[in-house]
Design a protein around this motif. Structure first.
Motif, PDB file in Angstrom:
ATOM      1  N   SER A  39       0.809  -1.223   0.000  1.00  0.00           N
ATOM      2  CA  SER A  39       0.000   0.000   0.000  1.00  0.00           C
ATOM      3  C   SER A  39       0.844   1.275   0.000  1.00  0.00           C
ATOM      4  N   ASP A  40       2.001   1.241   0.629  1.00  0.00           N
ATOM      5  CA  ASP A  40       2.840   2.438   0.680  1.00  0.00           C
ATOM      6  C   ASP A  40       4.109   2.317  -0.151  1.00  0.00           C
ATOM      7  N   GLY A  41       4.213   1.268  -0.960  1.00  0.00           N
ATOM      8  CA  GLY A  41       5.391   1.085  -1.798  1.00  0.00           C
ATOM      9  C   GLY A  41       6.613   0.626  -1.039  1.00  0.00           C
ATOM     10  N   SER A  42       6.413   0.003   0.110  1.00  0.00           N
ATOM     11  CA  SER A  42       7.562  -0.421   0.908  1.00  0.00           C
ATOM     12  C   SER A  42       8.262  -1.640   0.300  1.00  0.00           C
ATOM     13  N   ALA A  43       7.552  -2.426  -0.496  1.00  0.00           N
ATOM     14  CA  ALA A  43       8.188  -3.583  -1.126  1.00  0.00           C
ATOM     15  C   ALA A  43       8.896  -3.159  -2.408  1.00  0.00           C
ATOM     16  N   LEU A  44       8.150  -2.649  -3.369  1.00  0.00           N
ATOM     17  CA  LEU A  44       8.699  -2.134  -4.629  1.00  0.00           C
ATOM     18  C   LEU A  44       7.865  -0.927  -5.040  1.00  0.00           C
ATOM     19  N   CYS A  45       8.503   0.080  -5.597  1.00  0.00           N
ATOM     20  CA  CYS A  45       7.789   1.282  -6.050  1.00  0.00           C
ATOM     21  C   CYS A  45       8.431   1.743  -7.356  1.00  0.00           C
ATOM     22  N   TRP A  46       7.622   1.862  -8.401  1.00  0.00           N
ATOM     23  CA  TRP A  46       8.157   2.242  -9.708  1.00  0.00           C
ATOM     24  C   TRP A  46       7.968   3.711 -10.035  1.00  0.00           C
ATOM     25  N   THR A  47       6.946   4.356  -9.533  1.00  0.00           N
ATOM     26  CA  THR A  47       6.806   5.804  -9.710  1.00  0.00           C
ATOM     27  C   THR A  47       6.447   6.420  -8.365  1.00  0.00           C
ATOM     28  N   TRP A  48       7.026   7.570  -8.102  1.00  0.00           N
ATOM     29  CA  TRP A  48       6.792   8.249  -6.844  1.00  0.00           C
ATOM     30  C   TRP A  48       6.779   9.749  -7.107  1.00  0.00           C
ATOM     31  N   HIS A  49       6.241  10.483  -6.146  1.00  0.00           N
ATOM     32  CA  HIS A  49       6.205  11.943  -6.254  1.00  0.00           C
ATOM     33  C   HIS A  49       6.375  12.565  -4.880  1.00  0.00           C
ATOM     34  N   GLN A  50       6.737  13.836  -4.907  1.00  0.00           N
ATOM     35  CA  GLN A  50       6.921  14.577  -3.667  1.00  0.00           C
ATOM     36  C   GLN A  50       5.567  15.134  -3.235  1.00  0.00           C
ATOM     37  N   ASN A  51       5.206  14.919  -1.984  1.00  0.00           N
ATOM     38  CA  ASN A  51       3.929  15.418  -1.479  1.00  0.00           C
ATOM     39  C   ASN A  51       4.103  16.808  -0.880  1.00  0.00           C
ATOM     40  N   ILE A  52       3.064  17.324  -0.274  1.00  0.00           N
ATOM     41  CA  ILE A  52       3.074  18.684   0.269  1.00  0.00           C
ATOM     42  C   ILE A  52       4.115  18.861   1.364  1.00  0.00           C
ATOM     43  N   ILE A  53       4.353  17.832   2.150  1.00  0.00           N
ATOM     44  CA  ILE A  53       5.375  17.915   3.206  1.00  0.00           C
ATOM     45  C   ILE A  53       6.760  18.079   2.585  1.00  0.00           C
ATOM     46  N   GLY A  54       7.015  17.356   1.520  1.00  0.00           N
ATOM     47  CA  GLY A  54       8.289  17.490   0.820  1.00  0.00           C
ATOM     48  C   GLY A  54       8.448  18.855   0.180  1.00  0.00           C
ATOM     49  N   ASP A  55       7.349  19.419  -0.357  1.00  0.00           N
ATOM     50  CA  ASP A  55       7.399  20.760  -0.935  1.00  0.00           C
ATOM     51  C   ASP A  55       7.720  21.808   0.129  1.00  0.00           C
ATOM     52  N   ILE A  56       7.105  21.671   1.292  1.00  0.00           N
ATOM     53  CA  ILE A  56       7.370  22.609   2.394  1.00  0.00           C
ATOM     54  C   ILE A  56       8.828  22.500   2.839  1.00  0.00           C
ATOM     55  N   GLY A  57       9.319  21.279   2.936  1.00  0.00           N
ATOM     56  CA  GLY A  57      10.717  21.074   3.317  1.00  0.00           C
ATOM     57  C   GLY A  57      11.677  21.694   2.317  1.00  0.00           C
ATOM     58  N   ASP A  58      11.389  21.555   1.017  1.00  0.00           N
ATOM     59  CA  ASP A  58      12.235  22.174  -0.009  1.00  0.00           C
ATOM     60  C   ASP A  58      12.194  23.699   0.088  1.00  0.00           C
ATOM     61  N   SER A  59      11.016  24.246   0.368  1.00  0.00           N
ATOM     62  CA  SER A  59      10.891  25.703   0.506  1.00  0.00           C
ATOM     63  C   SER A  59      11.699  26.211   1.695  1.00  0.00           C
ATOM     64  N   ILE A  60      11.628  25.508   2.800  1.00  0.00           N
ATOM     65  CA  ILE A  60      12.394  25.902   3.987  1.00  0.00           C
ATOM     66  C   ILE A  60      13.881  25.817   3.713  1.00  0.00           C
ATOM     67  N   ASN A  61      14.317  24.743   3.069  1.00  0.00           N
ATOM     68  CA  ASN A  61      15.732  24.595   2.737  1.00  0.00           C
ATOM     69  C   ASN A  61      16.210  25.696   1.790  1.00  0.00           C
ATOM     70  N   GLN A  62      15.343  26.097   0.861  1.00  0.00           N
ATOM     71  CA  GLN A  62      15.713  27.148  -0.075  1.00  0.00           C
ATOM     72  C   GLN A  62      15.856  28.490   0.647  1.00  0.00           C
ATOM     73  N   VAL A  63      14.960  28.782   1.580  1.00  0.00           N
ATOM     74  CA  VAL A  63      15.030  30.024   2.348  1.00  0.00           C
ATOM     75  C   VAL A  63      16.292  30.034   3.218  1.00  0.00           C
ATOM     76  N   LEU A  64      16.605  28.906   3.809  1.00  0.00           N
ATOM     77  CA  LEU A  64      17.782  28.818   4.682  1.00  0.00           C
ATOM     78  C   LEU A  64      19.082  28.702   3.897  1.00  0.00           C
ATOM     79  N   GLY A  65      18.984  28.498   2.599  1.00  0.00           N
ATOM     80  CA  GLY A  65      20.192  28.415   1.768  1.00  0.00           C
ATOM     81  C   GLY A  65      20.863  27.062   1.792  1.00  0.00           C
ATOM     82  N   LYS A  66      20.115  26.022   2.070  1.00  0.00           N
ATOM     83  CA  LYS A  66      20.692  24.668   2.110  1.00  0.00           C
ATOM     84  C   LYS A  66      20.533  23.986   0.778  1.00  0.00           C
TER      85      LYS A  66
END
Length: 71
Positions: A44-71
């Motif tokens: 159900s969560d792709g823990s065995a095998l996963c062929w396509t994946w995407h970044q969810n809203i939590i990942g987008d927020i994390g990228d935004s924070i990292n960009q603001v902090l310059g990481k």
């Protein structure tokens, strides 16, 4: 010649299956990270095998924070 053609086809099928297995394992490690969801995979969560994946809203927020902090 007929046996050689069958053997060649079996080799190609084996290579394709091996590539799909490796890609599924890479995807399952990606889907295990916080901020990533598995779209197409086994389990159900792709823990065995996963062929396509995407970044969810939590990942987008994390990228935004990292960009603001310059990481």
């Amino acid at each position: 010649m007929h046996k050689m053609k069958k053997f060649t086809i079996l080799i190609w099928v084996g290579i394709i299956l091996l590539v799909l297995l490796i890609w599924g394992l890479v995807g399952s490690s990606q889907a295990a990270e916080i901020g990533t969801n598995c779209d197409i995979g086994i389990d159900s969560d792709g823990s065995a095998l996963c062929w396509t994946w995407h970044q969810n809203i939590i990942g987008d927020i994390g990228d935004s924070i990292n960009q603001v902090l310059g990481k």
